[in-house]
Design an enzyme around this catalytic site. Structure first.
Site, PDB file in Angstrom:
ATOM      1  N   HIS A  56       1.348   8.800   9.609  1.00  0.00           N
ATOM      2  CA  HIS A  56       0.709   9.401   8.336  1.00  0.00           C
ATOM      3  C   HIS A  56       0.062  10.877   8.841  1.00  0.00           C
ATOM      4  CE1 HIS A  56       0.457   5.663   5.866  1.00  0.00           C
ATOM      5  NE2 HIS A  56       1.446   5.739   6.427  1.00  0.00           N
ATOM      6  N   ASN A  75       5.102   3.013   1.431  1.00  0.00           N
ATOM      7  CA  ASN A  75       3.431   2.922   1.191  1.00  0.00           C
ATOM      8  C   ASN A  75       2.940   3.342  -0.219  1.00  0.00           C
ATOM      9  OD1 ASN A  75       3.212   4.408   4.605  1.00  0.00           O
ATOM     10  ND2 ASN A  75       2.180   2.041   3.884  1.00  0.00           N
ATOM     11  N   HIS A  79       6.998  -1.643   6.038  1.00  0.00           N
ATOM     12  CA  HIS A  79       6.222  -2.241   4.873  1.00  0.00           C
ATOM     13  C   HIS A  79       7.339  -2.415   3.579  1.00  0.00           C
ATOM     14  CE1 HIS A  79       2.372  -2.526   6.185  1.00  0.00           C
ATOM     15  NE2 HIS A  79       2.222  -1.174   6.537  1.00  0.00           N
TER      16      HIS A  79
END
Length: 269
Positions: free
Chosen positions: A177, A40, A68
């Site tokens: 997170h 991220n 990601h």
């Protein structure tokens, strides 16, 4: 050997906190090697060349990925030139690798990146891949092994710990997170379900709150954005490894207002 791990670095705020603190922490705690998760790091999605240079110059030694990993077109070239990992259980033929071995303080350290299944892209079986890779590393004489398990479900992460306890030096989860309060050392394996993000701490998982709130209220999706201004946090786990086991571990939460909180891992025999 003393290593450190930083979970999901979210956008510029996360990079700023790394730039401000990591080199100082290396000196203060005698850290030999720093691992961080990059997925991220650039605008909240993936990693660019510019940001890769910035993070490595700020004291990071190797970076792991996740779902990601492929969001920026730069990543395949970056994998050829930087110590970057992608989840090791992507199918055969996918560029890059999820396992690398490093010389650290005169010893070998293997860093392994595995991705879970719940809510994630299609990958090969995470548990078989982790088990077999660790066994192969052990056969090669590698004692020190650290695993970044990038997974949504806490049950998957806990099950992975039960599978590998006593076989790896550290296993710390990423992706949600949100930091968990279960840092422990079990049979020589340091474990935490999720270390939590490094980046903005006053919104929704490091992203501006407007789009997530609209999505929850209306069901209409939008693009998440990292705020330009926010209150920031750095979350870092520091582990001492001896003969393949973790003997001591603690987590620091460093706030941009100067506050620092330390949580020591509890030891289970």
């Amino acid at each position: 050997m003393k290593i450190a791990f930083i979970g999901d670095v979210v956008g510029r705020p996360g990079r700023v906190m790394i730039k401000e603190h990591v080199m100082r922490l290396r000196r203060e705690y005698g850290i030999d090697f720093v691992i961080a998760n990059y997925e991220n790091a650039s605008h909240g999605f993936g990693l660019t060349v510019k940001n890769a240079h910035e993070l490595f110059e700020s004291g990071i030694d190797v970076m792991s990925g996740g779902n990601h990993t492929w969001d920026k077109k730069d990543i395949i070239l970056l994998m050829e030139t930087f110590p970057l990992l992608r989840p090791h259980n992507y199918p055969a033929g996918v560029p890059g690798s999820g396992c690398r071995i490093f010389e650290v303080a005169g010893e070998k350290l293997a860093v392994l990146n595995i991705m879970g299944h719940y809510g994630m892209p299609y990958v090969d079986n995470a548990f078989r891949c982790a088990r077999d890779t660790v066994a192969q590393l052990k056969e090669e004489g590698i004692e020190h092994i650290f695993l970044d398990f990038h997974a949504e479900a806490s049950s998957e992460k806990r099950a992975m710990m039960m599978l590998l306890q006593g076989s790896v030096s550290g296993l710390i989860g990423t992706h949600t997170h949100v930091g968990s309060d279960d840092f422990q050392i079990l049979k020589g394996t340091a474990y935490m379900t999720d270390i939590g993000l490094s980046g903005c701490r006053d919104n929704v998982i490091g992203m501006d709150a407007k789009v997530p709130l609209d999505r929850f209220l209306t069901g209409v999706a939008g693009r998440f954005e990292v705020p330009e201004k926010c209150r920031k946090i750095l979350q870092i786990a520091i582990m001492t490894l001896e003969e393949g086991s973790c003997t001591e571990a603690f987590k620091l939460k460093i706030f941009d207002d100067g506050r620092v909180f330390r949580t020591d891992a509890w030891v289970e025999e």
